[in-house]
Design a protein around this motif. Structure first.
Motif, short mmCIF file in Angstrom:
data_model
loop_
_atom_site.label_atom_id
_atom_site.label_comp_id
_atom_site.label_asym_id
_atom_site.label_seq_id
_atom_site.Cartn_x
_atom_site.Cartn_y
_atom_site.Cartn_z
N HIS A 114 0.82 -1.21 0.00
CA HIS A 114 0.00 0.00 0.00
C HIS A 114 0.86 1.26 0.00
O HIS A 114 0.52 2.25 -0.66
CB HIS A 114 -0.92 0.01 1.22
N LEU A 115 1.96 1.24 0.74
CA LEU A 115 2.79 2.43 0.91
C LEU A 115 3.74 2.67 -0.25
O LEU A 115 4.34 3.75 -0.34
CB LEU A 115 3.58 2.33 2.22
N ALA A 116 3.88 1.70 -1.13
CA ALA A 116 4.78 1.88 -2.28
C ALA A 116 4.31 3.08 -3.11
O ALA A 116 3.17 3.13 -3.56
CB ALA A 116 4.80 0.62 -3.13
N GLY A 117 5.18 4.06 -3.28
CA GLY A 117 4.83 5.25 -4.04
C GLY A 117 4.02 6.27 -3.28
O GLY A 117 3.56 7.27 -3.87
N ARG A 118 3.80 6.05 -1.99
CA ARG A 118 3.03 6.98 -1.16
C ARG A 118 3.92 7.55 -0.05
O ARG A 118 4.72 6.82 0.53
CB ARG A 118 1.83 6.30 -0.51
N ALA A 119 3.71 8.80 0.27
CA ALA A 119 4.44 9.40 1.39
C ALA A 119 3.77 9.05 2.71
O ALA A 119 4.44 8.89 3.74
CB ALA A 119 4.52 10.91 1.23
N PHE A 120 2.43 8.93 2.70
CA PHE A 120 1.68 8.67 3.92
C PHE A 120 0.59 7.64 3.65
O PHE A 120 0.33 7.28 2.50
CB PHE A 120 1.07 9.97 4.45
N ALA A 121 -0.04 7.18 4.71
CA ALA A 121 -1.01 6.09 4.58
C ALA A 121 -2.23 6.51 3.77
O ALA A 121 -2.78 5.71 3.00
CB ALA A 121 -1.44 5.60 5.96
N VAL A 122 -2.68 7.75 3.96
CA VAL A 122 -3.87 8.25 3.26
C VAL A 122 -3.56 9.62 2.68
O VAL A 122 -3.22 10.56 3.43
CB VAL A 122 -5.08 8.34 4.21
N GLY A 123 -3.68 9.75 1.38
CA GLY A 123 -3.49 11.04 0.74
C GLY A 123 -2.05 11.52 0.80
O GLY A 123 -1.11 10.73 0.96
N ASP A 124 -1.88 12.82 0.69
CA ASP A 124 -0.55 13.43 0.61
C ASP A 124 -0.09 14.02 1.94
O ASP A 124 0.96 14.67 1.99
CB ASP A 124 -0.56 14.54 -0.44
N LEU A 129 9.17 -3.39 13.86
CA LEU A 129 10.50 -3.17 13.30
C LEU A 129 11.61 -3.24 14.34
O LEU A 129 12.80 -3.25 13.98
CB LEU A 129 10.55 -1.83 12.57
N HIS A 130 11.24 -3.30 15.62
CA HIS A 130 12.24 -3.37 16.67
C HIS A 130 12.17 -4.66 17.48
O HIS A 130 12.93 -4.83 18.44
CB HIS A 130 12.12 -2.16 17.60
N LEU A 131 11.30 -5.58 17.11
CA LEU A 131 11.29 -6.88 17.78
C LEU A 131 12.48 -7.71 17.34
O LEU A 131 12.92 -7.64 16.19
CB LEU A 131 10.00 -7.64 17.45
N ALA A 132 12.97 -8.53 18.25
CA ALA A 132 14.11 -9.40 17.95
C ALA A 132 13.63 -10.68 17.27
O ALA A 132 13.72 -11.79 17.80
CB ALA A 132 14.86 -9.73 19.24
N VAL A 133 13.10 -10.51 16.06
CA VAL A 133 12.62 -11.64 15.26
C VAL A 133 13.11 -11.42 13.82
O VAL A 133 13.36 -10.29 13.41
CB VAL A 133 11.09 -11.77 15.27
N PRO A 134 13.23 -12.50 13.03
CA PRO A 134 13.60 -12.32 11.63
C PRO A 134 12.45 -11.69 10.85
O PRO A 134 11.28 -12.03 11.07
CB PRO A 134 13.87 -13.75 11.15
N ARG A 135 12.78 -10.74 9.97
CA ARG A 135 11.76 -10.05 9.18
C ARG A 135 12.21 -9.97 7.73
O ARG A 135 13.40 -9.84 7.44
CB ARG A 135 11.55 -8.62 9.69
N GLN A 136 11.23 -9.98 6.85
CA GLN A 136 11.51 -9.72 5.45
C GLN A 136 11.72 -8.22 5.25
O GLN A 136 11.12 -7.40 5.93
CB GLN A 136 10.33 -10.16 4.57
N PRO A 137 12.60 -7.82 4.34
CA PRO A 137 12.75 -6.39 4.05
C PRO A 137 11.46 -5.84 3.44
O PRO A 137 10.85 -6.46 2.57
CB PRO A 137 13.92 -6.33 3.07
N ARG A 138 11.05 -4.69 3.90
CA ARG A 138 9.85 -4.01 3.40
C ARG A 138 10.23 -2.56 3.10
O ARG A 138 10.04 -1.68 3.94
CB ARG A 138 8.72 -4.06 4.43
N PRO A 139 10.80 -2.29 1.94
CA PRO A 139 11.38 -0.97 1.67
C PRO A 139 10.39 0.18 1.83
O PRO A 139 10.74 1.23 2.40
CB PRO A 139 11.86 -1.09 0.23
N ALA A 140 9.18 0.03 1.32
CA ALA A 140 8.21 1.13 1.39
C ALA A 140 7.77 1.36 2.83
O ALA A 140 7.66 2.51 3.28
CB ALA A 140 7.01 0.84 0.50
N LEU A 141 7.50 0.29 3.55
CA LEU A 141 7.09 0.40 4.95
C LEU A 141 8.21 1.05 5.77
O LEU A 141 7.97 1.95 6.58
CB LEU A 141 6.75 -0.98 5.50
#
Length: 206
Positions: A145-155, A172-184
């Motif tokens: 959803h965030l790909a190409g967006r600055a914010f969650a809703v609108g500009d 994003l700060h839990l000590a667990v393995p995560r997939q990279p999510r560039p837009a997020l």
């Protein structure tokens, strides 16, 4: 007189505090919940019979449920900013507030609890793995959803960014393995840089 009950390490209290800070509203925060107790005291249960945080008091008006508090603050004090004027934009803000409460945060609950509050020797790897997988599915939705967006809703920054930003910070700060999510991750860095975010996002995850 505006009073917010709740410990700042609570992801739900963080949403309310961030909203208050963004809007520049004066308030007193009273520690409650977790090690601070108070939530089972009769006077607190009179405010919120669920015995949970946060609770907002405003000159005799009492409101509980974090997203209800965030909506109230944004609608009352943030029209055109945290709460868009345009009806469809407001509908999308509500959509993401509901999704955060019913999907994103619940998916993460066991991974958070097991890795932060359960002693390492007592953790259940299967429970953690299941919660991580469920949260990854939510993170993928949000990242797309965030790909190409600055914010969650609108500009512009809205209440949706607050509601999503607090659990995103936790994830994003839990000590667990995560997939990279560039837009997020780029969106998170953007909203975390806001001055009002420092109050909540610098709080240790406990």
């Amino acid at each position: 007189m505006r009073r917010l009950w709740g410990r700042l390490s609570s992801v739900n209290v963080q949403k309310a505090v961030w909203g208050l800070e963004e809007l520049g509203l004066p308030y007193e925060r009273v520690e409650a919940g977790g090690a601070h107790g108070r939530v089972r005291d009769p006077d607190y249960l009179a405010l919120n019979p669920n015995g949970l945080v946060p609770v907002l008091e405003e000159d005799g008006f009492v409101l509980w449920e974090s997203n209800a508090i965030l909506r109230h603050l944004a609608e009352t004090h943030g029209r055109g900013g945290l709460w868009p004027q345009e009806p469809q934009a407001r509908a999308h803000v509500n959509q993401w507030l509901d999704w955060q409460a019913t999907a994103f945060t619940p998916a993460m609950r066991d991974a958070f609890w097991q890795t932060v509050r359960v002693p390492e020797a007592e953790r259940d790897p299967a429970v953690i793995a299941r919660s991580v997988a469920e949260t990854e599915a939510c993170a993928a939705i949000l990242d797309a959803h965030l790909a190409g967006r600055a914010f969650a809703v609108g500009d512009h920054f809205t209440a949706a960014d607050i509601a999503l930003g607090c659990p995103a910070h936790r994830w994003l700060h839990l000590a667990v393995p995560r997939q990279p999510r560039p837009a997020l991750e780029a969106w998170y860095a953007r909203i975390a840089a806001r001055p009002a975010a420092a109050t909540v996002l610098l709080t240790p995850i406990t």
